[in-house]
Design a protein around this motif. Structure first.
Motif, PDB file in Angstrom:
ATOM      1  N   SER A   9       0.834  -0.896  -0.238  1.00 55.13           N
ATOM      2  CA  SER A   9      -0.436   0.033   0.080  1.00 55.13           C
ATOM      3  C   SER A   9       0.596   1.217   0.237  1.00 55.13           C
ATOM      4  O   SER A   9       0.124   2.403  -0.603  1.00 55.13           O
ATOM      5  CB  SER A   9      -0.564   0.280   1.134  1.00 55.13           C
ATOM      6  N   THR A  10       1.993   1.263   0.417  1.00 54.67           N
ATOM      7  CA  THR A  10       3.123   2.434   0.546  1.00 54.67           C
ATOM      8  C   THR A  10       4.579   1.420  -0.541  1.00 54.67           C
ATOM      9  O   THR A  10       5.041   0.405   0.620  1.00 54.67           O
ATOM     10  CB  THR A  10       3.549   2.704   1.973  1.00 54.67           C
ATOM     11  N   ILE A  11       4.895   2.411  -1.175  1.00 58.58           N
ATOM     12  CA  ILE A  11       6.029   1.996  -1.955  1.00 58.58           C
ATOM     13  C   ILE A  11       6.986   3.003  -0.906  1.00 58.58           C
ATOM     14  O   ILE A  11       6.542   4.049  -1.607  1.00 58.58           O
ATOM     15  CB  ILE A  11       6.087   1.740  -3.141  1.00 58.58           C
ATOM     16  N   ASP A  12       7.888   2.499  -0.666  1.00 59.61           N
ATOM     17  CA  ASP A  12       9.050   3.088  -0.037  1.00 59.61           C
ATOM     18  C   ASP A  12      10.442   2.947  -0.404  1.00 59.61           C
ATOM     19  O   ASP A  12      11.123   1.817  -0.657  1.00 59.61           O
ATOM     20  CB  ASP A  12       9.455   3.592   1.322  1.00 59.61           C
ATOM     21  N   HIS A  13      11.231   3.956  -1.057  1.00 61.90           N
ATOM     22  CA  HIS A  13      12.829   3.134  -1.545  1.00 61.90           C
ATOM     23  C   HIS A  13      12.918   2.574  -2.775  1.00 61.90           C
ATOM     24  O   HIS A  13      13.791   1.968  -2.686  1.00 61.90           O
ATOM     25  CB  HIS A  13      14.110   2.764   0.217  1.00 61.90           C
ATOM     26  N   SER A  14      11.713   2.123  -3.664  1.00 61.58           N
ATOM     27  CA  SER A  14      11.461   1.837  -4.347  1.00 61.58           C
ATOM     28  C   SER A  14      12.492   2.715  -5.533  1.00 61.58           C
ATOM     29  O   SER A  14      12.194   4.108  -5.642  1.00 61.58           O
ATOM     30  CB  SER A  14      10.478   1.164  -4.537  1.00 61.58           C
ATOM     31  N   SER A  15      13.010   1.758  -6.768  1.00 64.30           N
ATOM     32  CA  SER A  15      13.868   2.743  -7.528  1.00 64.30           C
ATOM     33  C   SER A  15      13.510   2.073  -8.928  1.00 64.30           C
ATOM     34  O   SER A  15      13.392   1.035  -8.218  1.00 64.30           O
ATOM     35  CB  SER A  15      14.218   3.074  -7.570  1.00 64.30           C
ATOM     36  N   PHE A  16      13.143   2.895  -9.738  1.00 67.19           N
ATOM     37  CA  PHE A  16      13.376   1.925 -11.166  1.00 67.19           C
ATOM     38  C   PHE A  16      13.954   2.822 -12.078  1.00 67.19           C
ATOM     39  O   PHE A  16      14.231   3.658 -12.269  1.00 67.19           O
ATOM     40  CB  PHE A  16      12.087   2.207 -12.088  1.00 67.19           C
ATOM     41  N   THR A  17      15.453   1.819 -12.319  1.00 71.51           N
ATOM     42  CA  THR A  17      16.406   2.547 -13.594  1.00 71.51           C
ATOM     43  C   THR A  17      16.305   1.415 -14.878  1.00 71.51           C
ATOM     44  O   THR A  17      17.114   0.056 -14.811  1.00 71.51           O
ATOM     45  CB  THR A  17      17.480   2.588 -12.796  1.00 71.51           C
ATOM     46  N   ALA A  18      16.413   2.143 -15.880  1.00 73.64           N
ATOM     47  CA  ALA A  18      16.518   1.382 -17.117  1.00 73.64           C
ATOM     48  C   ALA A  18      17.969   2.799 -17.665  1.00 73.64           C
ATOM     49  O   ALA A  18      17.182   3.678 -18.371  1.00 73.64           O
ATOM     50  CB  ALA A  18      15.317   1.691 -18.008  1.00 73.64           C
ATOM     51  N   THR A  19      18.850   1.225 -18.249  1.00 73.66           N
ATOM     52  CA  THR A  19      20.113   2.208 -19.107  1.00 73.66           C
ATOM     53  C   THR A  19      19.956   1.278 -20.169  1.00 73.66           C
ATOM     54  O   THR A  19      20.409  -0.291 -19.795  1.00 73.66           O
ATOM     55  CB  THR A  19      21.327   2.512 -17.724  1.00 73.66           C
ATOM     56  N   ASP A  20      20.234   1.810 -21.441  1.00 69.93           N
ATOM     57  CA  ASP A  20      20.358   1.080 -23.021  1.00 69.93           C
ATOM     58  C   ASP A  20      19.282  -0.008 -22.555  1.00 69.93           C
ATOM     59  O   ASP A  20      19.838  -1.090 -23.275  1.00 69.93           O
ATOM     60  CB  ASP A  20      21.884   0.226 -22.895  1.00 69.93           C
ATOM     61  N   VAL A  21      18.600   0.651 -23.028  1.00 73.92           N
ATOM     62  CA  VAL A  21      17.146  -0.551 -22.837  1.00 73.92           C
ATOM     63  C   VAL A  21      16.723  -0.360 -24.687  1.00 73.92           C
ATOM     64  O   VAL A  21      16.096   0.824 -24.500  1.00 73.92           O
ATOM     65  CB  VAL A  21      15.508  -0.371 -21.290  1.00 73.92           C
ATOM     66  N   ASP A  22      15.795  -0.924 -24.911  1.00 72.42           N
ATOM     67  CA  ASP A  22      15.178  -0.999 -26.351  1.00 72.42           C
ATOM     68  C   ASP A  22      14.326  -1.797 -26.295  1.00 72.42           C
ATOM     69  O   ASP A  22      13.726  -2.959 -26.201  1.00 72.42           O
ATOM     70  CB  ASP A  22      16.319  -1.397 -27.574  1.00 72.42           C
ATOM     71  N   VAL A  23      12.858  -1.873 -25.989  1.00 72.86           N
ATOM     72  CA  VAL A  23      11.151  -2.273 -26.971  1.00 72.86           C
ATOM     73  C   VAL A  23      10.774  -2.041 -27.941  1.00 72.86           C
ATOM     74  O   VAL A  23      10.931  -0.294 -29.025  1.00 72.86           O
ATOM     75  CB  VAL A  23      10.561  -1.028 -26.025  1.00 72.86           C
ATOM     76  N   VAL A  24      11.379  -2.847 -28.691  1.00 73.10           N
ATOM     77  CA  VAL A  24      10.530  -2.528 -30.315  1.00 73.10           C
ATOM     78  C   VAL A  24       9.216  -3.659 -30.627  1.00 73.10           C
ATOM     79  O   VAL A  24       9.915  -4.766 -30.303  1.00 73.10           O
ATOM     80  CB  VAL A  24      11.841  -3.392 -30.908  1.00 73.10           C
ATOM     81  N   GLY A  25       8.412  -2.690 -31.048  1.00 71.00           N
ATOM     82  CA  GLY A  25       7.056  -3.962 -31.396  1.00 71.00           C
ATOM     83  C   GLY A  25       6.793  -4.659 -30.208  1.00 71.00           C
ATOM     84  O   GLY A  25       5.549  -5.668 -30.548  1.00 71.00           O
ATOM     85  N   SER A  26       6.092  -3.976 -29.380  1.00 65.29           N
ATOM     86  CA  SER A  26       5.976  -4.777 -28.370  1.00 65.29           C
ATOM     87  C   SER A  26       4.680  -4.127 -28.284  1.00 65.29           C
ATOM     88  O   SER A  26       4.069  -2.743 -28.586  1.00 65.29           O
ATOM     89  CB  SER A  26       6.956  -4.468 -26.838  1.00 65.29           C
ATOM     90  N   GLU A  27       3.468  -5.214 -27.132  1.00 67.90           N
ATOM     91  CA  GLU A  27       2.237  -4.374 -27.103  1.00 67.90           C
ATOM     92  C   GLU A  27       1.115  -4.582 -26.406  1.00 67.90           C
ATOM     93  O   GLU A  27       1.966  -5.940 -25.598  1.00 67.90           O
ATOM     94  CB  GLU A  27       1.357  -5.089 -28.761  1.00 67.90           C
ATOM     95  N   ALA A  28       0.602  -4.160 -25.585  1.00 66.73           N
ATOM     96  CA  ALA A  28      -0.245  -4.455 -24.493  1.00 66.73           C
ATOM     97  C   ALA A  28      -1.739  -3.575 -25.089  1.00 66.73           C
ATOM     98  O   ALA A  28      -1.515  -2.557 -25.163  1.00 66.73           O
ATOM     99  CB  ALA A  28       0.572  -4.609 -23.313  1.00 66.73           C
ATOM    100  N   THR A  29      -2.285  -4.568 -23.874  1.00 64.89           N
ATOM    101  CA  THR A  29      -3.779  -3.208 -23.148  1.00 64.89           C
ATOM    102  C   THR A  29      -3.348  -2.041 -22.850  1.00 64.89           C
ATOM    103  O   THR A  29      -3.969  -1.174 -23.173  1.00 64.89           O
ATOM    104  CB  THR A  29      -5.110  -3.401 -23.176  1.00 64.89           C
ATOM    105  N   ARG A  30      -2.202  -1.949 -21.869  1.00 64.34           N
ATOM    106  CA  ARG A  30      -2.084  -0.927 -21.670  1.00 64.34           C
ATOM    107  C   ARG A  30      -0.133  -1.048 -21.707  1.00 64.34           C
ATOM    108  O   ARG A  30       0.051  -2.188 -20.492  1.00 64.34           O
ATOM    109  CB  ARG A  30      -2.765  -1.017 -19.896  1.00 64.34           C
ATOM    110  N   GLY A  31       0.462   0.039 -21.114  1.00 66.79           N
ATOM    111  CA  GLY A  31       1.823   0.426 -21.141  1.00 66.79           C
ATOM    112  C   GLY A  31       2.510  -1.105 -22.137  1.00 66.79           C
ATOM    113  O   GLY A  31       2.807  -1.412 -21.993  1.00 66.79           O
TER     114      GLY A  31
END
Length: 181
Positions: free
Chosen positions: A156-178
């Motif tokens: 219910s509470t996210i603390d100290h979480s992080s998302f790090t992306a370096t040199d990431v390629d996303v090609v031709g991906s699909e979803a109903t959201r995101g």
């Protein structure tokens, strides 16, 4: 260094086409998958290639998941995680993906065409996600979120979480959201 080819777990809720790991307690365990290839994997449940389910996690210490220099090609799951599904309840989890290739991975009935991560203990989660030199090509979540990757924090509470992306390629991906992440 392990190569998995043409493996499946085809039961209605069978997880992990190559392998599935399930445990009740996940205390200070380090999980590493490196220098491996997964080709033509199928799971009737979650994790087309790999499924890790830990029903409890430590309240102290950490339980990191590290994937380095792996290739996932043509993996499919009916549930979450076309290639990988990792579900951990508990606050001390870290996810690190480096030098990964995900190609033509599909979750036909859940989220995370390439990767599905669910973590948290319902109160606080410390779960950094690091992606470095990761390629997602043609990954699809047919009915869910995150064509390439879906990360779900159940706290219910996210603390100290992080998302790090370096040199990431996303090609031709699909979803109903995101469609990507």
């Amino acid at each position: 260094n392990v190569d998995f080819t043409d493996s499946s777990s085809t039961g209605a809720s069978s997880d992990g086409g190559a392998f599935a790991f399930s445990c009740a307690s996940y205390n200070d365990v380090t999980s590493t998958i490196s220098d491996s290839s997964f080709t033509n994997m199928v799971a009737g449940g979650s994790g087309g290639a790999v499924s890790i389910l830990a029903s409890t996690s430590p309240s102290t210490g950490t339980s990191p998941f590290t994937l380095t220099s792996n290739t996932f090609t043509n993996s499919h799951s009916v549930g979450n995680g076309g290639c990988i599904s990792i579900v951990v309840t508990g606050p001390s989890t870290a996810f690190s993906f480096s030098q990964q290739d995900f190609t033509n991975c599909v979750s036909s009935g859940g989220s995370g065409g390439g990767v599905y991560l669910a973590y948290g203990d319902g109160s606080m989660s410390v779960a950094p996600i690091t992606l470095m030199s990761v390629n997602f090509n043609g990954c699809t979540a047919v009915v869910g979120h995150g064509g390439a990757l879906s990360g779900i924090a159940t706290a219910s509470t996210i603390d100290h979480s992080s998302f790090t992306a370096t040199d990431v390629d996303v090609v031709g991906s699909e979803a109903t959201r995101g469609g990507g992440i």
